[in-house]
Design a protein around this motif. Structure first.
Motif, PDB file in Angstrom:
ATOM      1  N   ALA A 170       0.702  -1.076  -0.012  1.00 45.13           N
ATOM      2  CA  ALA A 170       0.004  -0.052  -0.055  1.00 45.13           C
ATOM      3  C   ALA A 170       0.992   1.254  -0.059  1.00 45.13           C
ATOM      4  N   ASN A 171       0.359   2.354  -0.591  1.00 40.12           N
ATOM      5  CA  ASN A 171       0.965   3.828  -0.362  1.00 40.12           C
ATOM      6  C   ASN A 171       0.192   4.392   0.411  1.00 40.12           C
ATOM      7  N   ASN A 172       0.613   4.892   1.527  1.00 45.66           N
ATOM      8  CA  ASN A 172       0.057   5.440   2.622  1.00 45.66           C
ATOM      9  C   ASN A 172      -1.519   5.066   2.902  1.00 45.66           C
ATOM     10  N   GLY A 173      -1.533   3.765   2.822  1.00 49.00           N
ATOM     11  CA  GLY A 173      -2.802   3.238   3.537  1.00 49.00           C
ATOM     12  C   GLY A 173      -3.911   2.913   2.231  1.00 49.00           C
ATOM     13  N   GLN A 174      -3.303   3.223   1.174  1.00 51.05           N
ATOM     14  CA  GLN A 174      -4.296   3.185  -0.243  1.00 51.05           C
ATOM     15  C   GLN A 174      -3.740   2.271  -1.204  1.00 51.05           C
ATOM     16  N   LEU A 175      -4.770   1.570  -1.873  1.00 51.66           N
ATOM     17  CA  LEU A 175      -4.400   0.932  -3.046  1.00 51.66           C
ATOM     18  C   LEU A 175      -5.098   1.349  -4.284  1.00 51.66           C
ATOM     19  N   GLN A 235      -1.632 -13.787 -10.777  1.00 50.76           N
ATOM     20  CA  GLN A 235      -0.087 -13.300 -10.970  1.00 50.76           C
ATOM     21  C   GLN A 235       0.426 -11.885 -10.477  1.00 50.76           C
ATOM     22  N   GLY A 236       1.494 -11.647 -10.640  1.00 50.52           N
ATOM     23  CA  GLY A 236       2.070 -10.249  -9.788  1.00 50.52           C
ATOM     24  C   GLY A 236       3.024  -9.718 -10.386  1.00 50.52           C
ATOM     25  N   VAL A 237       3.422  -8.529  -9.994  1.00 49.30           N
ATOM     26  CA  VAL A 237       4.893  -7.941 -10.634  1.00 49.30           C
ATOM     27  C   VAL A 237       5.473  -7.445  -9.305  1.00 49.30           C
ATOM     28  N   GLY A 238       6.182  -8.181  -8.642  1.00 47.87           N
ATOM     29  CA  GLY A 238       6.703  -7.931  -7.295  1.00 47.87           C
ATOM     30  C   GLY A 238       5.563  -7.461  -6.424  1.00 47.87           C
ATOM     31  N   SER A 239       5.949  -6.449  -5.510  1.00 53.08           N
ATOM     32  CA  SER A 239       4.875  -6.014  -4.435  1.00 53.08           C
ATOM     33  C   SER A 239       4.084  -4.836  -5.217  1.00 53.08           C
ATOM     34  N   ASP A 240       4.299  -4.552  -6.363  1.00 56.66           N
ATOM     35  CA  ASP A 240       3.446  -3.418  -7.291  1.00 56.66           C
ATOM     36  C   ASP A 240       2.186  -3.772  -7.747  1.00 56.66           C
ATOM     37  N   VAL A 241       1.970  -4.872  -8.025  1.00 61.35           N
ATOM     38  CA  VAL A 241       0.550  -5.242  -8.373  1.00 61.35           C
ATOM     39  C   VAL A 241       0.110  -6.770  -8.756  1.00 61.35           C
ATOM     40  N   ALA A 242      -1.061  -7.023  -8.627  1.00 59.52           N
ATOM     41  CA  ALA A 242      -1.405  -8.306  -8.644  1.00 59.52           C
ATOM     42  C   ALA A 242      -2.886  -8.324  -9.253  1.00 59.52           C
ATOM     43  N   ILE A 243      -2.881  -9.456 -10.123  1.00 60.43           N
ATOM     44  CA  ILE A 243      -4.109  -9.695 -11.019  1.00 60.43           C
ATOM     45  C   ILE A 243      -4.748 -11.068 -10.806  1.00 60.43           C
ATOM     46  N   GLY A 303      -2.815  -2.522  -7.312  1.00 55.17           N
ATOM     47  CA  GLY A 303      -1.522  -2.129  -7.351  1.00 55.17           C
ATOM     48  C   GLY A 303      -1.234  -1.043  -6.398  1.00 55.17           C
ATOM     49  N   THR A 304      -0.062  -0.845  -6.172  1.00 48.70           N
ATOM     50  CA  THR A 304       0.544   0.422  -5.179  1.00 48.70           C
ATOM     51  C   THR A 304       0.487   1.670  -6.204  1.00 48.70           C
ATOM     52  N   VAL A 331       0.574   2.372 -11.430  1.00 50.91           N
ATOM     53  CA  VAL A 331       0.926   1.682 -10.356  1.00 50.91           C
ATOM     54  C   VAL A 331       2.345   1.393 -10.222  1.00 50.91           C
ATOM     55  N   GLY A 332       3.067   0.960  -9.060  1.00 55.13           N
ATOM     56  CA  GLY A 332       4.414   0.719  -9.117  1.00 55.13           C
ATOM     57  C   GLY A 332       4.968   1.460  -7.890  1.00 55.13           C
ATOM     58  N   HIS A 333       6.611   1.549  -8.262  1.00 54.77           N
ATOM     59  CA  HIS A 333       7.522   2.261  -7.188  1.00 54.77           C
ATOM     60  C   HIS A 333       8.222   3.417  -7.697  1.00 54.77           C
ATOM     61  N   ASP A 334       8.408   3.247  -9.259  1.00 55.18           N
ATOM     62  CA  ASP A 334       9.362   4.004  -9.913  1.00 55.18           C
ATOM     63  C   ASP A 334       8.785   4.634 -10.931  1.00 55.18           C
ATOM     64  N   ALA A 335       8.650   6.105 -10.746  1.00 61.35           N
ATOM     65  CA  ALA A 335       7.715   7.076 -11.353  1.00 61.35           C
ATOM     66  C   ALA A 335       8.484   6.992 -12.956  1.00 61.35           C
ATOM     67  N   THR A 336       9.887   6.749 -12.980  1.00 57.83           N
ATOM     68  CA  THR A 336      10.389   6.882 -14.406  1.00 57.83           C
ATOM     69  C   THR A 336      10.335   5.398 -15.203  1.00 57.83           C
ATOM     70  N   GLN A 337       9.729   4.488 -14.607  1.00 61.12           N
ATOM     71  CA  GLN A 337       9.291   3.307 -15.098  1.00 61.12           C
ATOM     72  C   GLN A 337       7.935   2.810 -14.598  1.00 61.12           C
ATOM     73  N   PRO A 338       6.989   3.703 -14.729  1.00 60.73           N
ATOM     74  CA  PRO A 338       5.522   3.152 -14.338  1.00 60.73           C
ATOM     75  C   PRO A 338       4.853   1.914 -14.848  1.00 60.73           C
ATOM     76  N   LEU A 339       4.098   1.375 -14.040  1.00 60.66           N
ATOM     77  CA  LEU A 339       3.318   0.402 -14.571  1.00 60.66           C
ATOM     78  C   LEU A 339       1.944   0.748 -14.843  1.00 60.66           C
TER      79      LEU A 339
END
Length: 289
Positions: free
Chosen positions: A73-78, A138-146, A171-172, A257-265
């Motif tokens: 989560a990011n600040n308690g949000q998804l 399926q997931g991409v790290g802790s960034d997103v799950a489907i 996702g995050t 979603v994701g954790h890297d704004a330069t390579q977003p999902l």
């Protein structure tokens, strides 16, 4: 439920039951900000409101196929995208496109499957899996799950077959910092292309798009579909990020979603009505760089 340049297919064998329960989630005409929905609910987004969603958290008899890490989560949000592939009379407008929904209102199981999905903390804005299968987890790290609920019953009282179901991506939430330029986006993971009348299931080829940082939009989205051995092309020229775009018979829902704004999902939900009135839908996650 929306449009394309396609044609359509197949045999039919439809199964679903409608029963009581539930109000609307975030549909194509609803606000995409989960906080706005929560603020309009009695008591706002407080813990008592989350507890009011217990009807969407049954102790069901679930089975799972696949796995995914726990989504951060990011600040308690998804961020949440939900696409029901059911006839409109039964889907109860449970389309969700929310860039910031309370993490406390979602339920992710140990193996990564989500069994409760919500667009806000309001009691009417959630949908749960009462019993059945969560497949294609399926997931991409802790960034997103489907995943997809199928051969199941939900808390609205709908039952659906292996070819129908409820698709989700959670996702995050990620804010984009750059305000100019464009990123090329290519498919990372996707689920089955489902059919609302149980006709058949299909597969999504390699989806592509361009993320325009200036307009904050997903442009030139291409969704090649193989359905019962026949190829179809779904395209959307421009849709807002963290929003919904409906062009003719194709609807596109997206959250960043994701954790890297330069390579977003970008998690994308799509639904379309074929010329024979059959509805299809699915989810896909794009990597943009």
């Amino acid at each position: 439920m929306g449009k394309s340049k396609l044609l359509a297919v197949l045999m039919t064998a439809s199964v679903l039951l409608a029963a009581c329960g539930g109000g609307n989630g975030s549909g194509p005409n609803a606000a995409t900000d989960g906080a706005a929905s929560a603020a309009s609910a009695p008591g706002g987004a407080s813990a008592p409101q989350a507890s009011a969603q217990t009807a969407c958290r049954p102790d069901g008899n679930f089975t799972y196929s696949g796995s995914a890490p726990q989504v951060a989560a990011n600040n308690g949000q998804l961020a949440v995208v939900v696409v029901p592939t059911l006839p409109a009379a039964y889907s109860k407008n449970r389309y969700m496109t929310v860039s910031n929904a309370p993490a406390s209102s979602q339920v992710q199981q140990t193996g990564g499957a989500f069994t409760t999905l919500a667009s806000s903390a309001a009691a009417t804005d959630c949908l749960g899996l009462a019993k059945g299968a969560v497949t294609e987890i399926q997931g991409v790290g802790s960034d997103v799950a489907i995943g997809r609920w199928n051969q199941a019953m939900d808390t609205d009282g709908n039952t659906y077959t292996f070819a129908q179901g409820v698709h989700y991506a959670v996702g995050t939430p990620l804010s984009l910092s750059a305000t100019s330029g464009a990123l090329a986006c290519t498919q990372l993971i996707a689920d089955t292309v489902a059919s609302d009348d149980s006709a058949a299931i299909g597969t999504l080829g390699t989806a592509t798009a361009t993320l325009d940082l200036a307009t904050r939009s997903l442009n030139n989205l291409s969704l090649p579909i193989n359905l019962a051995g026949t190829q179809y092309a779904l395209t959307n020229s421009q849709s807002p990020l963290n929003g919904i775009s409906t062009t003719g018979q194709l609807s596109v829902q997206s959250v960043v979603v994701g954790h890297d704004a330069t390579q977003p999902l970008v998690a994308v939900g799509y639904s379309a009505t074929l010329p024979n009135k059959e509805g299809i839908g699915g989810v896909v996650v794009l990597q943009c760089q």
